[in-house]
Scaffold this motif. Structure first.
Motif, PDB file in Angstrom:
ATOM      1  N   ARG A  10      15.087   8.028 -19.415  1.00  0.00           N
ATOM      2  CA  ARG A  10      13.948   7.160 -18.590  1.00  0.00           C
ATOM      3  C   ARG A  10      12.871   6.740 -18.657  1.00  0.00           C
ATOM      4  NH1 ARG A  10      13.674   2.753 -17.381  1.00  0.00           N
ATOM      5  NH2 ARG A  10      14.830   1.709 -15.567  1.00  0.00           N
ATOM      6  N   ALA A  11      12.745   8.280 -18.277  1.00  0.00           N
ATOM      7  CA  ALA A  11      10.715   8.365 -17.975  1.00  0.00           C
ATOM      8  C   ALA A  11      10.541   8.602 -19.371  1.00  0.00           C
ATOM      9  CB  ALA A  11      11.006  10.004 -18.011  1.00  0.00           C
ATOM     10  N   PHE A  12      11.225   8.787 -20.583  1.00  0.00           N
ATOM     11  CA  PHE A  12      10.225   8.221 -22.141  1.00  0.00           C
ATOM     12  C   PHE A  12      10.719   6.776 -21.505  1.00  0.00           C
ATOM     13  CE2 PHE A  12      10.965   7.020 -26.883  1.00  0.00           C
ATOM     14  CZ  PHE A  12       9.687   8.077 -26.618  1.00  0.00           C
ATOM     15  N   GLU A  13      11.610   6.161 -21.790  1.00  0.00           N
ATOM     16  CA  GLU A  13      11.755   4.490 -21.519  1.00  0.00           C
ATOM     17  C   GLU A  13      10.117   4.208 -21.122  1.00  0.00           C
ATOM     18  OE1 GLU A  13      14.495   3.311 -20.322  1.00  0.00           O
ATOM     19  OE2 GLU A  13      16.189   3.477 -21.952  1.00  0.00           O
ATOM     20  N   ALA A  14       9.763   4.993 -19.807  1.00  0.00           N
ATOM     21  CA  ALA A  14       8.887   4.539 -18.745  1.00  0.00           C
ATOM     22  C   ALA A  14       7.565   4.982 -20.263  1.00  0.00           C
ATOM     23  CB  ALA A  14       8.773   4.623 -17.522  1.00  0.00           C
ATOM     24  N   ALA A  15       7.224   5.973 -20.611  1.00  0.00           N
ATOM     25  CA  ALA A  15       5.918   6.562 -21.001  1.00  0.00           C
ATOM     26  C   ALA A  15       5.851   5.007 -22.311  1.00  0.00           C
ATOM     27  CB  ALA A  15       6.054   7.737 -21.768  1.00  0.00           C
ATOM     28  N   VAL A  16       6.491   4.951 -22.989  1.00  0.00           N
ATOM     29  CA  VAL A  16       7.044   3.815 -23.918  1.00  0.00           C
ATOM     30  C   VAL A  16       6.727   2.459 -23.895  1.00  0.00           C
ATOM     31  CG1 VAL A  16       7.891   2.692 -25.879  1.00  0.00           C
ATOM     32  CG2 VAL A  16       8.388   4.990 -25.451  1.00  0.00           C
ATOM     33  N   SER A  17       7.114   1.961 -22.330  1.00  0.00           N
ATOM     34  CA  SER A  17       6.084   1.263 -21.842  1.00  0.00           C
ATOM     35  C   SER A  17       5.579   0.637 -21.237  1.00  0.00           C
ATOM     36  CB  SER A  17       7.085   0.691 -20.568  1.00  0.00           C
ATOM     37  OG  SER A  17       7.128  -0.639 -20.325  1.00  0.00           O
ATOM     38  N   TRP A  18       4.538   1.648 -21.143  1.00  0.00           N
ATOM     39  CA  TRP A  18       2.879   1.929 -20.675  1.00  0.00           C
ATOM     40  C   TRP A  18       2.036   1.887 -21.661  1.00  0.00           C
ATOM     41  CZ3 TRP A  18      -1.132   5.266 -21.083  1.00  0.00           C
ATOM     42  CH2 TRP A  18      -2.206   4.640 -20.296  1.00  0.00           C
ATOM     43  N   LEU A  19       2.249   3.111 -22.697  1.00  0.00           N
ATOM     44  CA  LEU A  19       1.336   2.700 -24.115  1.00  0.00           C
ATOM     45  C   LEU A  19       1.692   0.801 -24.237  1.00  0.00           C
ATOM     46  CD1 LEU A  19       2.887   6.209 -24.901  1.00  0.00           C
ATOM     47  CD2 LEU A  19       0.532   5.947 -24.400  1.00  0.00           C
ATOM     48  N   GLU A  20       3.275   0.837 -24.919  1.00  0.00           N
ATOM     49  CA  GLU A  20       2.867  -0.589 -25.426  1.00  0.00           C
ATOM     50  C   GLU A  20       1.866  -1.566 -24.251  1.00  0.00           C
ATOM     51  OE1 GLU A  20       7.174  -0.782 -27.996  1.00  0.00           O
ATOM     52  OE2 GLU A  20       6.849  -1.327 -25.191  1.00  0.00           O
ATOM     53  N   ASP A  21       2.095  -1.842 -23.693  1.00  0.00           N
ATOM     54  CA  ASP A  21       1.028  -2.495 -22.070  1.00  0.00           C
ATOM     55  C   ASP A  21       0.051  -2.432 -21.750  1.00  0.00           C
ATOM     56  OD1 ASP A  21       4.302  -3.733 -21.124  1.00  0.00           O
ATOM     57  OD2 ASP A  21       3.912  -2.253 -19.219  1.00  0.00           O
TER      58      ASP A  21
ATOM     59  N   PHE B 234       5.154   8.167 -14.944  1.00  0.00           N
ATOM     60  CA  PHE B 234       4.974   7.314 -15.974  1.00  0.00           C
ATOM     61  C   PHE B 234       4.194   5.729 -15.923  1.00  0.00           C
ATOM     62  CE2 PHE B 234       7.147  11.028 -17.939  1.00  0.00           C
ATOM     63  CZ  PHE B 234       6.494  11.198 -18.593  1.00  0.00           C
ATOM     64  N   VAL B 235       5.151   5.262 -15.400  1.00  0.00           N
ATOM     65  CA  VAL B 235       4.701   4.524 -15.126  1.00  0.00           C
ATOM     66  C   VAL B 235       3.714   3.516 -13.807  1.00  0.00           C
ATOM     67  CG1 VAL B 235       5.826   1.988 -12.905  1.00  0.00           C
ATOM     68  CG2 VAL B 235       6.925   3.457 -14.495  1.00  0.00           C
ATOM     69  N   SER B 236       3.016   4.861 -13.341  1.00  0.00           N
ATOM     70  CA  SER B 236       1.381   4.532 -12.012  1.00  0.00           C
ATOM     71  C   SER B 236       0.614   4.851 -13.440  1.00  0.00           C
ATOM     72  CB  SER B 236       1.540   5.890 -11.544  1.00  0.00           C
ATOM     73  OG  SER B 236       1.864   7.369 -11.817  1.00  0.00           O
ATOM     74  N   ASN B 237       0.808   5.675 -13.773  1.00  0.00           N
ATOM     75  CA  ASN B 237      -0.972   5.794 -15.315  1.00  0.00           C
ATOM     76  C   ASN B 237      -0.565   6.725 -16.247  1.00  0.00           C
ATOM     77  OD1 ASN B 237      -0.145   9.093 -14.647  1.00  0.00           O
ATOM     78  ND2 ASN B 237      -1.981   9.650 -14.588  1.00  0.00           N
ATOM     79  N   GLY B 238       0.982   6.390 -17.115  1.00  0.00           N
ATOM     80  CA  GLY B 238       1.089   6.692 -18.374  1.00  0.00           C
ATOM     81  C   GLY B 238       1.936   7.961 -18.194  1.00  0.00           C
ATOM     82  N   GLY B 239       1.810   8.327 -17.000  1.00  0.00           N
ATOM     83  CA  GLY B 239       2.000  10.607 -17.534  1.00  0.00           C
ATOM     84  C   GLY B 239       1.066  11.634 -17.467  1.00  0.00           C
TER      85      GLY B 239
ATOM     86  N   GLN C  15       1.115  -1.625  -0.084  1.00  0.00           N
ATOM     87  CA  GLN C  15       0.496  -0.012   0.048  1.00  0.00           C
ATOM     88  C   GLN C  15       0.692   1.393  -0.353  1.00  0.00           C
ATOM     89  OE1 GLN C  15      -3.225   0.013  -0.269  1.00  0.00           O
ATOM     90  NE2 GLN C  15      -3.015  -2.035  -0.617  1.00  0.00           N
ATOM     91  N   TRP C  16       1.859   1.309   0.985  1.00  0.00           N
ATOM     92  CA  TRP C  16       2.882   2.181   0.629  1.00  0.00           C
ATOM     93  C   TRP C  16       3.783   2.491  -0.414  1.00  0.00           C
ATOM     94  CZ3 TRP C  16       6.670   0.683   5.357  1.00  0.00           C
ATOM     95  CH2 TRP C  16       5.367   0.775   6.762  1.00  0.00           C
ATOM     96  N   ALA C  17       4.002   1.712  -1.141  1.00  0.00           N
ATOM     97  CA  ALA C  17       4.706   1.956  -3.227  1.00  0.00           C
ATOM     98  C   ALA C  17       2.790   2.836  -3.428  1.00  0.00           C
ATOM     99  CB  ALA C  17       4.671   0.331  -4.060  1.00  0.00           C
ATOM    100  N   LEU C  18       1.995   2.027  -3.487  1.00  0.00           N
ATOM    101  CA  LEU C  18       0.876   2.439  -4.454  1.00  0.00           C
ATOM    102  C   LEU C  18       0.495   3.878  -4.076  1.00  0.00           C
ATOM    103  CD1 LEU C  18      -1.929  -0.338  -3.691  1.00  0.00           C
ATOM    104  CD2 LEU C  18      -0.744   0.459  -5.505  1.00  0.00           C
ATOM    105  N   ALA C  19       0.669   4.620  -2.804  1.00  0.00           N
ATOM    106  CA  ALA C  19       0.592   5.680  -2.502  1.00  0.00           C
ATOM    107  C   ALA C  19       1.340   6.152  -3.086  1.00  0.00           C
ATOM    108  CB  ALA C  19       0.487   5.670  -0.698  1.00  0.00           C
ATOM    109  N   VAL C  20       3.104   5.873  -3.027  1.00  0.00           N
ATOM    110  CA  VAL C  20       4.145   6.792  -3.373  1.00  0.00           C
ATOM    111  C   VAL C  20       4.019   7.303  -4.992  1.00  0.00           C
ATOM    112  CG1 VAL C  20       6.891   6.825  -4.023  1.00  0.00           C
ATOM    113  CG2 VAL C  20       5.827   5.710  -2.313  1.00  0.00           C
TER     114      VAL C  20
END
Length: 384
Positions: free
Chosen positions: A246-257, A200-205, A111-116
């Motif tokens: 690194r943030a861009f990679e996370a954005a692309v990863s979210w869009l692909e997932d 970006f990991v949490s909701n695509g940014g 729950q702490w991770a989700l809060a972060v």
């Protein structure tokens, strides 16, 4: 609203005070005390717009919070972290909370991770170009009551923090290039990297601040802010540039997932993609050539990975009209800069049209005709 703002300030102050006190007593591990406060922080920040003008005192408290999140290993592990070099492998044998936080597995209550993650959507960029204390050595060292960053263990701890930072940045910045970065500064930069990637990991940014998804709510508006800071040292500049990638990679990863989504969820994904593309298009008009180059590079990657942006009405609007809209902000003696920006836009527009026509000539012609009519209307209205 005023009551919530007051409560937010008090709660963030409490987080700083608790973390500082616990860091002294427990030898650097205050997660057990800070962690339980994070869900409340996430709730009180759920309606906070990180793009608004933030008071320096509040910005400082957000910085402190993320500093301790990084220090105590409370952030969820970053996706696809790879240990790149032998030097990172060697230093990585030192078991620390920061290293654990970057690579996982997560040690605390989920729950702490989700809060972060939720907090990241409402946190302003941890930088202010006119306020030096955000990354000032004395300020950062003052966040410690213990000898963690001072005394005999300083070199070992600093090395470990730099290792965690290097891994968090995907090995883009070698440890040897970080040798001038202190342990406290490395923790600050790690906090920045964690925050900006987790957005970006949490909701695509997409940031808090409204029901519509637009370029102004793209989390890229935050991560690029760091590059605008004046007088950055080469090592810090390298780390902040790597954070953008690194943030861009996370954005692309979210869009692909999320590519297989349907209905409303698919619409949100597309809106997110277009918001990021529109921001990068507008960001190509920045005075700083380094920022312009990164923006166009990332835009091209989005265009090539997700060709549907070629026919996005909002993206095409941004591409055709941004150079005109932003030219007004340039002063008279910046004609060379304006010419460089105009040339860049012309090149990108030309490539954009050629590629879109090669994929779908009829659709592209119809869309371009519509935009040209709009441009002619705007031109006529501006001359009258």
């Amino acid at each position: 609203t005023k009551l919530r703002a007051n409560y937010r300030h008090r709660l963030l102050s409490l987080c700083s005070e608790v973390s500082l006190a616990s860091e002294s007593k427990s030898g650097g591990n205050g997660a057990d005390l800070l962690g339980p406060l994070l869900p409340a922080v996430a709730e009180i920040c759920s309606d906070f717009d990180p793009t608004s003008n933030v008071e320096p005192s509040l910005l400082k408290l957000f910085r402190n919070l993320w500093f301790y999140i990084a220090l105590f290993g409370l952030a969820p592990p970053l996706p696809e972290v790879k240990t790149i070099s032998n030097s990172v492998n060697g230093a990585g044998r030192i078991s620390t909370l920061s290293l654990q936080a970057v690579g996982g597995p997560y040690m605390w209550n989920i729950q702490w991770a989700l809060a972060v993650q939720r907090i990241s959507q409402g946190t302003p960029p941890l930088v202010a170009s006119s306020v030096k204390w955000l990354e000032d050595e004395l300020e950062l060292n003052a966040l410690h009551n213990s000898d963690t960053f001072r005394g005999t263990g300083n070199k070992k701890v600093a090395s470990t923090q730099r290792t965690a930072l290097s891994i968090a940045l995907g090995g883009r910045v070698d440890l040897s290039a970080m040798k001038t970065i202190s342990g406290a500064k490395a923790t600050y930069l790690l906090a920045v990297a964690l925050l900006e990637v987790i957005r970006f990991v949490s909701n695509g940014g997409i940031l808090n601040g409204g029901s519509s998804v637009s370029a102004s709510r793209s989390a890229f508006s935050c991560v690029f802010n760091y590059l605008k800071s004046p007088n950055l040292t080469p090592a810090v500049s390298q780390c902040l540039t790597a954070t953008v990638h690194r943030a861009f990679e996370a954005a692309v990863s979210w869009l692909e997932d999320h590519i297989s989504l349907t209905g409303k969820d698919a619409s949100i994904r597309e809106s997110t993609m277009y918001a990021h593309a529109c921001f990068l298009i507008k960001n190509m008009s920045q005075r700083d050539e380094h920022i312009r180059n990164i923006s166009v590079n990332l835009l091209i990657q989005i265009r090539d990975k997700f060709p549907q942006v070629l026919w996005s009405s909002s993206c095409l609007d941004s591409l055709l009209f941004s150079v005109h809209d932003n030219a007004r902000s340039l002063v008279v003696n910046e004609t060379a800069c304006a010419a460089a920006i105009r040339s860049l836009y012309q090149k990108v527009v030309r490539e954009w049209i050629i590629i879109s026509l090669s994929y779908a000539p009829c659709t592209s012609q119809g869309l371009l005709q519509d935009k040209l009519c709009k441009a002619n209307t705007l031109q006529r209205s501006s001359t009258t």
